[in-house]
Design an enzyme around this catalytic site. Structure first.
Site, PDB file in Angstrom:
ATOM      1  CD  GLU A 205      -2.820  -1.037  -0.129  1.00  0.00           C
ATOM      2  OE1 GLU A 205      -3.250   0.075  -0.510  1.00  0.00           O
ATOM      3  OE2 GLU A 205      -3.029  -2.086  -0.746  1.00  0.00           O
ATOM      4  CD  GLU A 221       3.664  -1.284   6.623  1.00  0.00           C
ATOM      5  OE1 GLU A 221       2.818  -2.180   6.453  1.00  0.00           O
ATOM      6  OE2 GLU A 221       4.193  -1.032   7.717  1.00  0.00           O
ATOM      7  NE  ARG A 223      -0.549  10.802  -2.181  1.00  0.00           N
ATOM      8  CZ  ARG A 223      -0.775  10.380  -3.416  1.00  0.00           C
ATOM      9  NH1 ARG A 223      -1.098   9.121  -3.632  1.00  0.00           N
ATOM     10  NH2 ARG A 223      -0.689  11.202  -4.451  1.00  0.00           N
ATOM     11  N   GLY A 238       0.937   2.060   7.745  1.00  0.00           N
ATOM     12  CA  GLY A 238      -0.093   1.782   6.743  1.00  0.00           C
ATOM     13  C   GLY A 238      -1.143   2.874   6.654  1.00  0.00           C
ATOM     14  CB  ALA A 264      -1.749   2.718  10.997  1.00  0.00           C
ATOM     15  CD  GLU A 279      -2.430   9.078  19.460  1.00  0.00           C
ATOM     16  OE1 GLU A 279      -2.205   8.772  20.640  1.00  0.00           O
ATOM     17  OE2 GLU A 279      -3.328   9.877  19.100  1.00  0.00           O
ATOM     18  CB  ALA A 280      -2.110   5.170  14.864  1.00  0.00           C
ATOM     19  CE  LYS A 304      -3.584  28.855  14.570  1.00  0.00           C
ATOM     20  NZ  LYS A 304      -3.546  29.837  13.482  1.00  0.00           N
ATOM     21  CG  ASN A 319      -6.396  14.391  26.296  1.00  0.00           C
ATOM     22  OD1 ASN A 319      -7.387  13.762  26.603  1.00  0.00           O
ATOM     23  ND2 ASN A 319      -5.550  14.903  27.196  1.00  0.00           N
TER      24      ASN A 319
END
Length: 343
Positions: A205, A221, A223, A238, A264, A279-280, A304, A319
């Site tokens: 992928e 995994e 883009r 992924g 991911a 974090e995923a 920002k 969170n």
């Protein structure tokens, strides 16, 4: 003689009007020696500017002899092999790193990237979309879209099927260049013009656009959009994404530092420094409001995300109680699985 930027001898495909669709350069040269540049310029009778010259059989042997005398034995060997071909042949001489003005020039620059002779953003690709034709990439090679229906009919009448793999301006890289020391699970997902450093693994992928890529080693995994470079030892999980500048119109160059992790389905619209983790499932754009926490987990201030661009050792997370995007010091940089990246 001033320095020549690049020289390539290619074999390609033209449509019925004689217009170039694509070109394959077995061994492009970046900043060739003065002797090699002189041999090409004198034999082809050109100046030191940018030129795309259709080669004919009469030119091949004298040019090969001159190149061999200048020490370019591999290029001389390629030209002698060209002599047996009935395909369209071209010599491209780029006196300077200007924006490509033709299909052969554009393909030479894409080859320079995939051959690791230049890195993303190190060669001028301005306007390349307008110079490349949209082509049907088939099991019989590149075909002009206007000529495709007739070619499909001819194949059927022979009891064959013309397989159209895709319709695009850019072909897949591995039909032109397979860099050493890489793994690519699904070759259609890496475009010509991608830069893959040694030790890079592109999973099924994963996707790598042109003028983008990895320093290597790395596990991809997700883009890698056009213009994005991923540092050594980084892992793109992924479904994750890096924001390019092709469609958004932005001018910030997105990059991922060394030893970073994009979880991911995560994503970034800012450059990451070294040893950063996202974090995923968390997508950070330049305007994302981020709560900066100290080592004890207490709020320091709100900023920002663009204010944190390029800074190392950061962990971005959401969170789970209040949904706020938080950033704190990343105390544990990732380590890639060595077994996956030994080639």
């Amino acid at each position: 003689m001033s320095e020549i930027y690049s020289i390539g001898f290619g074999v390609g495909t033209c449509n019925s009007k004689g217009e170039w669709l694509e070109v394959y350069y077995p061994q492009p040269l970046l900043k060739p020696s003065a002797d090699i540049a002189a041999a090409v310029i004198e034999t082809l009778k050109i100046d030191g500017g940018n030129h795309s010259i259709a080669l004919n059989p009469v030119q091949l042997q004298p040019l090969a002899d001159k190149l061999a005398g200048a020490g370019a034995h591999e290029q001389a060997k390629i030209l002698r092999q060209f002599a047996t071909s009935q395909r369209p042949l071209v010599a491209v001489v780029l006196g300077s790193d200007d924006a490509p003005q033709s299909v052969p020039e554009a393909y030479l620059k894409l080859h320079l990237l995939s051959h690791r002779l230049v890195k993303p953003h190190q060669t001028n690709l301005d306007g390349i979309f307008g110079k490349l034709a949209n082509v049907a990439w088939t099991n019989q090679g590149a075909i002009d879209l206007e000529e495709l229906p007739q070619r499909q009919l001819e194949a059927r009448l022979k009891g064959e099927q013309l397989e159209v793999a895709c319709v695009d301006k850019f072909p897949k890289m591995t039909n032109y260049v397979v860099p050493t020391g890489v793994r690519i699970a699904h070759t259609a997902r890496v475009r010509l013009g991608a830069y893959l450093g040694e030790g890079t693994t592109i999973m099924h992928e994963g996707f790598v656009n042109f003028n983008a890529g990895t320093e290597g080693p790395g596990m991809i995994e997700g883009r890698i959009s056009a213009g994005v470079i991923v540092g050594a030892g980084s892992d793109l999980g992924g479904g994750c994404s890096t924001m390019g500048t092709l469609s958004g119109g932005g001018n910030i160059v997105i990059s991922v530092g060394d030893n970073c992790l994009l979880g991911a389905n995560a994503g970034i619209g800012i450059p990451l420094g070294d040893r950063c983790t996202v974090e995923a499932g968390l997508y950070i754009t330049s305007g994302t409001k981020v709560a900066l926490l100290d080592d004890g987990g207490k709020l320091v201030e709100h900023v920002k995300a663009r204010d944190l661009a390029g800074k190392p050792d950061l962990l971005f997370r959401r969170n789970s109680t209040n949904g706020a995007v938080e950033c704190l010091t990343n105390k544990s940089a990732i380590e890639l699985n060595e077994a996956l990246h030994s080639n």
